[in-house]
Design a protein around this motif. Structure first.
Motif, mmCIF file in Angstrom:
data_model
loop_
_atom_site.group_PDB
_atom_site.id
_atom_site.type_symbol
_atom_site.label_atom_id
_atom_site.label_comp_id
_atom_site.label_asym_id
_atom_site.label_seq_id
_atom_site.Cartn_x
_atom_site.Cartn_y
_atom_site.Cartn_z
ATOM 1 N N GLN A 339 30.449 -11.595 -31.107
ATOM 2 C CA GLN A 339 31.341 -11.071 -30.081
ATOM 3 C C GLN A 339 32.559 -11.981 -29.994
ATOM 4 O OE1 GLN A 339 28.097 -11.047 -27.029
ATOM 5 N NE2 GLN A 339 28.920 -9.032 -26.554
ATOM 6 N N ALA A 340 33.718 -11.394 -29.719
ATOM 7 C CA ALA A 340 34.963 -12.166 -29.719
ATOM 8 C C ALA A 340 35.653 -12.065 -28.361
ATOM 9 C CB ALA A 340 35.883 -11.650 -30.826
ATOM 10 N N ALA A 341 36.678 -12.900 -28.168
ATOM 11 C CA ALA A 341 37.492 -12.859 -26.957
ATOM 12 C C ALA A 341 38.264 -11.531 -26.931
ATOM 13 C CB ALA A 341 38.447 -14.040 -26.941
ATOM 14 N N PRO A 342 38.597 -10.996 -25.753
ATOM 15 C CA PRO A 342 38.325 -11.542 -24.429
ATOM 16 C C PRO A 342 37.010 -11.065 -23.796
ATOM 17 C CG PRO A 342 39.794 -9.686 -24.217
ATOM 18 C CD PRO A 342 39.499 -9.818 -25.679
ATOM 19 N N ILE A 343 36.174 -10.388 -24.560
ATOM 20 C CA ILE A 343 34.889 -9.972 -24.014
ATOM 21 C C ILE A 343 34.059 -11.209 -23.666
ATOM 22 C CG2 ILE A 343 32.728 -8.772 -24.537
ATOM 23 C CD1 ILE A 343 35.051 -6.918 -23.968
ATOM 24 N N VAL A 344 34.161 -12.231 -24.487
ATOM 25 C CA VAL A 344 33.514 -13.512 -24.223
ATOM 26 C C VAL A 344 34.573 -14.609 -24.343
ATOM 27 C CG1 VAL A 344 31.174 -12.874 -24.922
ATOM 28 C CG2 VAL A 344 32.811 -13.604 -26.651
ATOM 29 N N THR A 345 34.308 -15.758 -23.720
ATOM 30 C CA THR A 345 35.311 -16.833 -23.718
ATOM 31 C C THR A 345 35.421 -17.527 -25.073
ATOM 32 O OG1 THR A 345 33.617 -18.300 -22.806
ATOM 33 C CG2 THR A 345 35.115 -17.227 -21.249
ATOM 34 N N LYS A 346 34.360 -17.488 -25.863
ATOM 35 C CA LYS A 346 34.384 -18.074 -27.203
ATOM 36 C C LYS A 346 33.476 -17.238 -28.098
ATOM 37 C CE LYS A 346 30.677 -21.376 -26.098
ATOM 38 N NZ LYS A 346 30.281 -22.800 -26.080
ATOM 39 N N PRO A 347 33.685 -17.243 -29.411
ATOM 40 C CA PRO A 347 32.837 -16.442 -30.312
ATOM 41 C C PRO A 347 31.359 -16.686 -30.050
ATOM 42 C CG PRO A 347 34.658 -17.395 -31.521
ATOM 43 C CD PRO A 347 34.717 -18.003 -30.141
ATOM 44 N N THR A 348 30.636 -15.601 -29.834
ATOM 45 C CA THR A 348 29.235 -15.700 -29.431
ATOM 46 C C THR A 348 28.375 -14.763 -30.267
ATOM 47 O OG1 THR A 348 29.944 -16.133 -27.146
ATOM 48 C CG2 THR A 348 27.646 -15.510 -27.479
ATOM 49 N N PRO A 349 27.273 -15.258 -30.840
ATOM 50 C CA PRO A 349 26.374 -14.370 -31.592
ATOM 51 C C PRO A 349 25.744 -13.332 -30.667
ATOM 52 C CG PRO A 349 25.897 -16.692 -32.036
ATOM 53 C CD PRO A 349 26.822 -16.665 -30.869
ATOM 54 N N GLY A 422 36.355 -0.878 -22.490
ATOM 55 C CA GLY A 422 36.488 -1.809 -21.383
ATOM 56 C C GLY A 422 37.839 -2.500 -21.376
ATOM 57 N N LEU A 423 38.314 -2.913 -22.544
ATOM 58 C CA LEU A 423 39.606 -3.575 -22.639
ATOM 59 C C LEU A 423 40.740 -2.622 -22.257
ATOM 60 C CD1 LEU A 423 39.075 -5.578 -25.946
ATOM 61 C CD2 LEU A 423 39.300 -6.524 -23.634
ATOM 62 N N ALA A 424 40.591 -1.355 -22.599
ATOM 63 C CA ALA A 424 41.610 -0.371 -22.222
ATOM 64 C C ALA A 424 41.694 -0.246 -20.704
ATOM 65 C CB ALA A 424 41.285 0.980 -22.860
ATOM 66 N N ALA A 425 40.530 -0.219 -20.051
ATOM 67 C CA ALA A 425 40.516 -0.147 -18.587
ATOM 68 C C ALA A 425 41.122 -1.400 -17.970
ATOM 69 C CB ALA A 425 39.079 0.042 -18.087
ATOM 70 N N ALA A 426 40.909 -2.541 -18.619
ATOM 71 C CA ALA A 426 41.416 -3.814 -18.090
ATOM 72 C C ALA A 426 42.934 -3.909 -18.159
ATOM 73 C CB ALA A 426 40.789 -4.972 -18.848
#
Length: 536
Positions: A339-349, A422-426
């Motif tokens: 997972q990548a930003a901005p969904i998470v603050t740093k790359p996360t498995p 989600g990003l579109a709504a944001a």
């Protein structure tokens, strides 16, 4: 080899959002316009989503297929397991002849169909939601209403509309607990805001569901009962959420509402008793009279069910039962997607672990309740086994539907499609507090779970709120409260309701019945959130 999600695969968020919306629009079209059977709509939607994930989002084909199969297995366990046993428990009371006594005991309180909806679809339904969550509430309550003589579509639709206020506090508060863990915010503060919003919704929902059933005039005829039901529920939910946290509001509110309305009906009767056109005429003095012992025996399967699901929800018991869990990391998927930003603050498995919780699953508690009930209602073991086999056969298509829609949800999440939406709504700027509940609503539609929606969009809600200078606790809570309105149109819920009421293949009818109510309710919560963000 790892793969990193790309939330803007088309090189422009507008076009990427349009691509991500295709499966959702198709599913709405398939059910609402084409009136496809649920399993066909679900299967074609999941195939379409896999193709978009591979060719639109660049997701490796093996990961796309694996994530879909992973979701399908989750659809069977634990969700399908709950549905199978919940519907079976109801059929057990019918087979043993005890449901006639249950019907009579409810009729002794009231023959009015509207008041029966308040008792079962709103209060009793809310208790099951608070204790167990997932598909249990609608499966049990809708089946009860069908047994009382409600038309299946009515029973399914009304239970799904009524089962809104407690959803964010369902399963002993797990959606809000998940939201807090995902975002690092204080769970008590999230619960307090959810208690305000859903406390108000709980006052509105009883009136709403009766209007949906009989119109405004029919609702006004029983307004005193509606107020007793809604105010007792809403006030208890608000106080419990504010002072005790997210675990007990739904359970406490439902119990208080059920008792308050039952006592009120001992003192008050509507002038006009509402019955369906095809209901048999009820003549004074013709009702069966049963002893308290007979009534308790008839209700014993549901009393035992209540005991088991409450016991299964206790943290101490749950922790012991979890010792038998079999945890299986999904090969080729677990922690291989980043997972990548901005969904998470740093790359996360992105984890992918299938948990086979043989004992801890709520469905196992329901099955044990059904097994004990076999002795209580004096049904032979051979009849019990035979009935269980018939139940499995009848629920085959709903189980296929549930597997398909969970496969759709999982591929949407693992490919990054859900995050794109989600990003579109944001991007809505100062309008975002109005959009926050709608994002939660969309999340529940996609995943079938308020808990999953909070895990999916919770961090995005927090980050966006901080960027525009409003309370992040408010928007995270609104994700959960808006999600409650999405429950009644989620494909998973449609499959559960259809299976419980004998409407297999008619999921589109339930969808079209509940859609306008779902949209209306999320807009009410959106207005609440906007007012709380800028005027309170």
């Amino acid at each position: 080899m790892t793969w990193t999600q790309n939330y803007d695969p088309m090189g422009g968020l507008l076009l990427s959002t349009a691509i991500a919306l295709i499966p959702i629009v198709y599913f709405f079209w398939a059910l609402a316009i084409q009136k496809m059977k649920g399993h066909i709509a679900g299967l074609t939607t999941v195939i379409l989503t896999v193709l978009i994930a591979i060719f639109g989002y660049g997701m490796p084909a093996n990961m796309a297929v694996t994530s879909t199969v992973f979701g399908a297995f989750v659809g069977l366990w634990p969700i399908g397991w709950i549905v199978i046993n919940a519907v079976f428990l109801y059929k057990l009371t019918v087979k043993s002849g005890q449901f006639d006594v249950i019907r009579s005991s409810i009729s002794s309180l009231t023959n009015d169909r509207r008041l029966q909806v308040l008792l079962i679809a709103f209060s009793f339904n809310g208790f099951i939601e608070g204790a167990a969550g997932f598909g249990t509430p609608v499966a049990i309550s809708a089946a009860l209403l069908v047994g009382l003589g409600f038309r299946p579509l009515y029973a399914a639709g009304l239970c799904m509309i009524a089962n809104t206020a407690p959803v964010a506090f369902g399963g002993i508060g797990i959606p809000l607990v998940t939201a807090a863990k995902t975002t690092g915010l204080q769970v008590m503060e999230i619960a307090r805001i959810a208690g305000v919003q859903l406390g108000l919704m709980a006052i509105i929902v009883p009136f709403w569901v009766i209007v949906a059933m009989t119109g405004i005039r029919g609702a006004m005829e029983i307004l005193p009962a509606i107020l007793v039901s809604g105010l007792s529920f809403g006030l208890t939910m608000f106080l419990t959420a504010t002072f005790l946290g997210p675990e007990l509001p739904a359970i406490a509110a439902s119990v208080v509402s059920l008792i308050a309305l039952a006592l009120f009906l001992k003192l008050w009767r509507p002038k006009h008793i509402f019955r369906f056109d095809d209901d048999p005429e009820v003549k004074a003095g013709t009702e069966h009279t049963y002893s308290m012992g007979q009534i308790v025996k008839a209700w014993s399967p549901f009393i035992v069910l209540t005991g088991f699901i409450t016991l299964w929800a206790l943290p101490a018991v749950k922790n012991i039962l979890k010792l038998q869990n079999v945890v299986i990391p999904v090969p080729g998927l677990d922690k291989l997607i980043m997972q990548a930003a901005p969904i998470v603050t740093k790359p996360t498995p992105y984890g992918a672990v299938f948990t086979f919780d043989v004992l801890a699953a709520a469905g196992t508690g329901i099955l044990l309740a059904a097994l004990l009930s076999m002795f209580l209602v004096r049904l032979s073991f051979s009849d019990w086994i035979s009935l269980y086999g018939k139940n499995l056969k009848e629920l085959m298509y709903p189980l296929i539907t549930i597997s398909c829609v969970l496969g759709f949800a999982y591929i949407a999440n693992y490919s990054g499609m859900s995050a794109t939406l989600g990003l579109a709504a944001a991007k809505s700027g100062k309008v975002f507090p109005f959009m926050a509940p709608i994002l939660g609503w969309l999340g529940v539609f996609l995943t079938g779970s308020d808990t999953s929606s909070c895990a999916l969009f919770g961090n995005l809600q927090k980050i966006t709120a901080e960027q525009i200078g409003v309370s992040s606790t408010l928007t995270v809570a609104a994700n959960a409260t808006g999600g409650v309105a999405g429950k009644m149109i989620s494909p998973q819920s449609l499959a559960v309701a259809a299976g419980a009421t004998g409407l297999v293949g008619q999921e589109s009818d339930i969808f079209r019945y509940t859609l306008k109510h779902s949209i209306g309710m999320v807009l009410v919560i959106s207005i609440m959130t906007y007012v709380m963000a800028f005027f309170m």
